[in-house]
Design an enzyme around this catalytic site. Structure first.
Site, short mmCIF file in Angstrom:
data_model
loop_
_atom_site.label_atom_id
_atom_site.label_comp_id
_atom_site.label_asym_id
_atom_site.label_seq_id
_atom_site.Cartn_x
_atom_site.Cartn_y
_atom_site.Cartn_z
N ILE A 107 -5.93 89.95 47.37
CA ILE A 107 -5.97 89.76 48.83
C ILE A 107 -5.43 88.40 49.24
O ILE A 107 -5.34 88.12 50.45
CB ILE A 107 -7.41 89.94 49.37
CG1 ILE A 107 -8.38 88.98 48.67
CG2 ILE A 107 -7.86 91.38 49.22
CD1 ILE A 107 -9.80 89.06 49.22
N GLY A 108 -5.09 87.56 48.30
CA GLY A 108 -4.55 86.26 48.65
C GLY A 108 -4.05 85.52 47.43
O GLY A 108 -4.50 85.75 46.31
N LYS A 109 -3.11 84.60 47.66
CA LYS A 109 -2.57 83.80 46.57
C LYS A 109 -2.11 82.47 47.14
O LYS A 109 -1.44 82.43 48.18
CB LYS A 109 -1.40 84.52 45.88
CG LYS A 109 -0.81 83.76 44.70
CD LYS A 109 0.19 84.63 43.96
CE LYS A 109 1.43 84.89 44.80
NZ LYS A 109 2.26 83.65 44.95
N GLY A 110 -2.49 81.39 46.46
CA GLY A 110 -2.07 80.07 46.89
C GLY A 110 -1.31 79.35 45.80
O GLY A 110 -0.75 79.98 44.88
N VAL A 166 -6.77 85.30 44.72
CA VAL A 166 -8.05 85.82 45.22
C VAL A 166 -7.99 87.35 45.19
O VAL A 166 -7.01 87.95 45.65
CB VAL A 166 -8.34 85.31 46.64
CG1 VAL A 166 -9.71 85.79 47.11
CG2 VAL A 166 -8.25 83.79 46.70
N LYS A 195 -12.20 84.31 43.29
CA LYS A 195 -11.06 83.40 43.24
C LYS A 195 -10.86 82.96 41.80
O LYS A 195 -11.74 82.35 41.20
CB LYS A 195 -11.32 82.19 44.15
CG LYS A 195 -10.17 81.20 44.20
CD LYS A 195 -10.51 80.08 45.18
CE LYS A 195 -9.37 79.09 45.32
NZ LYS A 195 -9.69 78.00 46.28
N ASN A 218 -2.63 77.26 43.64
CA ASN A 218 -3.42 77.00 42.43
C ASN A 218 -4.44 78.08 42.12
O ASN A 218 -5.29 77.89 41.26
CB ASN A 218 -4.14 75.65 42.54
CG ASN A 218 -5.09 75.61 43.73
OD1 ASN A 218 -5.14 76.56 44.52
ND2 ASN A 218 -5.82 74.53 43.86
N ALA A 219 -4.37 79.23 42.80
CA ALA A 219 -5.37 80.28 42.56
C ALA A 219 -4.89 81.60 43.17
O ALA A 219 -4.00 81.63 44.02
CB ALA A 219 -6.73 79.89 43.15
N ASP A 237 -6.77 69.26 53.22
CA ASP A 237 -5.77 70.33 53.15
C ASP A 237 -6.10 71.39 54.20
O ASP A 237 -6.04 72.59 53.94
CB ASP A 237 -5.74 70.94 51.76
CG ASP A 237 -4.52 71.85 51.55
OD1 ASP A 237 -3.55 71.71 52.31
OD2 ASP A 237 -4.56 72.69 50.64
#
Length: 577
Positions: A151-154, A159, A207, A156-157, A351
């Site tokens: 459901i998410g990606k940044g 999710v 996460k 450094n991680a 951030d």
């Protein structure tokens, strides 16, 4: 203190000055004052020019200053006029009357401050408690959770949606059924698979941090990624490894912030072997360990964080929806409340952007915002939030586009320090443009740079935006942090604009009394309504409780001053037009 009492106190004080000063020689009075100054902590003299109990302990500076002023007046009276002339008496009586009036104002301030502290104490006893039980939390192993889609990606991680291995099918059904069986039943009957994003079936989010250089031991991982544990709940980490997470970056122990409705909370944190999750080979092959990808650079184990699953990020929500006038004020207020809570507990997020703010809705349809992703945060034992900047290698934070001017323009040096106490509040001011339906002026679409923009370069907000939101946004985006309000003062401005307009209708000597009366009424109303706000919204109730639990008279007065400043400027603009 009544005016009559002030007059009598002024006359009494003036008479004491007159008797002690004019019936003695000037040399004896000067010698007496010099002796008191030399004795210092030895204690006050038996007779003095001013009663010791006249002003409270916190106004010791004024007590000393008034004593010095009285001595100067006495000396001047002796030199110029000699004995007890009528003019000399008038000077001393006027001085005593002025001090009496000062004491009257100070007494009113003491009562108002005491009322604020009493209200604060009442609401701090009722702390926010996150909903632990409805989330059906499981253990401290990755096998205890069923992981769904990404459901998410940044940077450094990644999710993923998740749920405990055993959870009830419906909230009203207490029978526990394995979610794997539920998925098979759904597919058998031709329905949509439960592995898709569904908050009902996947109320949690996991996460998975990307581990490049921290090693594969639990101790090394927790120490290297300890900033991620700042919003962790008291039971998030096993007791036997609790001590391993007590070492953070910058050589300080990372704080664990208390629960707050506008700050995400980590319910479980543990280390485990990196699994091959959906989309891993396509989305982030380089961070996988060699056992999963021969060309991977990651380590075998990493840190996993279990949190609540939120349906949107703030950016995703704003791409498809435009909040109403009231909701935009409430959303900006929630961000300020969350930033203020972090600052009070010695944490600077560093951030803050719309991708790192999660969003859900309460039963009334009001958006609830929570600040997440603490991987770049600065944590300190005290609340100064000042980072020594002695080298260019010191990490100044995350998103460079939303870096406050005092951070972006900092120059490293032996005694250089970066002050982050108002940096997150500046980022909230930039995000206010997005909440109000405009592009963020510090992204590439507009092209302003925080290190060299001028305040008159800021684009105008739409005319439909509330005047107080426009004022708060422009104040938060002031380049000079000394002229910028803190997150607490900015939040107080929005609180007063939403619920305390009547308290602002009176100015002058009655303004403080009217404001305190409104605070007492507001406290009673909030206590009677419980968890529901004025429109049935739990978000508004949480905001009002947060406001009352952080009451400080001086911060409230500063907020009123900014609001009156904004109103006066608007009046001047209308008159000139």
């Amino acid at each position: 203190m009544s005016v009559k009492h002030a007059l009598s106190r002024g006359l009494e004080l003036g008479r004491s000055f007159f008797q002690l000063g004019l019936l003695k020689s000037g040399g004896r009075v000067a010698a007496k004052l010099r002796a008191e100054r030399l004795r210092g902590a030895a204690g006050p003299s038996v007779r003095c020019a001013q009663p010791q109990a006249f002003l409270p302990h916190r106004y010791r500076y004024y007590r000393t200053s008034l004593r010095g002023l009285a001595a100067q007046l006495q000396a001047a009276g002796f030199r110029r006029f000699g004995g007890g002339s009528a003019r000399n008496r008038a000077v001393f009586l006027a001085f005593g009357l002025g001090v009496g009036l000062i004491e009257q104002q100070l007494e009113e301030d003491r009562k108002s401050a005491a009322t604020c502290h009493e209200i604060q104490a009442v609401f701090r006893k009722k702390r926010f408690e996150p909903p632990l039980k409805p989330l059906n939390l499981s253990g401290y192993k990755l096998d205890d959770y069923l992981i769904g889609n990404q459901i998410g990606k940044g940077s450094n991680a990644a999710v993923y949606e998740a749920a405990a291995r055993f959870a009830p099918l419906h909230p009203t059904n207490t029978t526990k059924t394995p979610l794997v069986e539920l998925e098979e039943k759904e597919e058998k009957h031709g329905r949509r698979s439960i592995s898709c994003c569904s908050l009902r079936n996947f109320p949690l989010a996991i996460k998975m941090m990307w581990n490049f250089g921290a090693g594969s031991s639990s101790e090394a991982i927790l120490k290297s990624m300890s900033q991620e544990l700042v919003p962790a709940a008291p039971t998030a980490v096993k007791q036997e490894i609790e001590h391993l997470s007590l070492e953070g970056k910058f050589g300080v122990v990372p704080r664990r912030v208390t629960a707050h409705p506008n700050v995400v909370q980590v319910y479980r944190a543990f280390t485990a072997d990196v699994p091959l999750l959906p989309g891993a080979q396509e989305e982030y092959p380089a961070v996988l360990p060699i056992r999963l990808n021969p060309h991977g650079l990651g380590n075998n184990r990493t840190l996993f964080l279990v949190m609540k699953n939120y349906p949107f990020t703030l950016r995703q929500y704003l791409e498809v929806c435009t909040p109403s006038r009231r909701h935009s004020s409430l959303m900006l207020l929630q961000l300020l409340e969350g930033v203020d809570h972090l600052c009070r507990e010695g944490v600077a997020h560093r951030d803050l952007k719309s991708d790192n703010v999660l969003l859900e809705f309460d039963s009334d349809g009001c958006p609830r915002l929570v600040i997440s992703d603490f991987g770049c945060c600065l944590t300190q034992r005290d609340t100064s939030l000042q980072l020594p900047f002695n080298s260019v290698w010191v990490n100044r934070g995350g998103n460079a586009s939303l870096m406050a001017p005092e951070v972006a323009t900092a120059v490293p040096g032996p005694a250089a320090v970066i002050d982050y106490s108002k940096a997150d509040a500046w980022a909230v001011g930039a995000m206010a443009y997005e909440i109000c339906g405009q592009p963020n002026p510090f992204y590439r679409a507009v092209g302003l740079e925080s290190r060299k923009y001028h305040e008159y370069d800021l684009p105008l907000l739409p005319p439909t935006v509330p005047a107080e939101v426009d004022l708060v946004t422009r104040l938060l985006l002031r380049r000079n942090p000394q002229k910028r309000p803190s997150a607490r003062v900015a939040a107080n401005m929005l609180h007063l604009s939403l619920w305390g307009r009547r308290a602002l209708s009176v100015q002058g000597s009655e303004a403080t009394r009217r404001l305190v009366d409104w605070l007492l009424c507001q406290s009673a109303v909030v206590l009677l309504r419980g968890c529901r706000g004025p429109r049935g919204s739990t978000v508004e109730a949480e905001l009002q409780r947060s406001f009352l639990s952080n009451l400080e008279l001086e911060e409230l007065r500063t907020a009123v001053g900014f609001l009156l400043y904004g109103q006066n400027n608007q009046d001047l603009c209308v008159m000139s037009a």
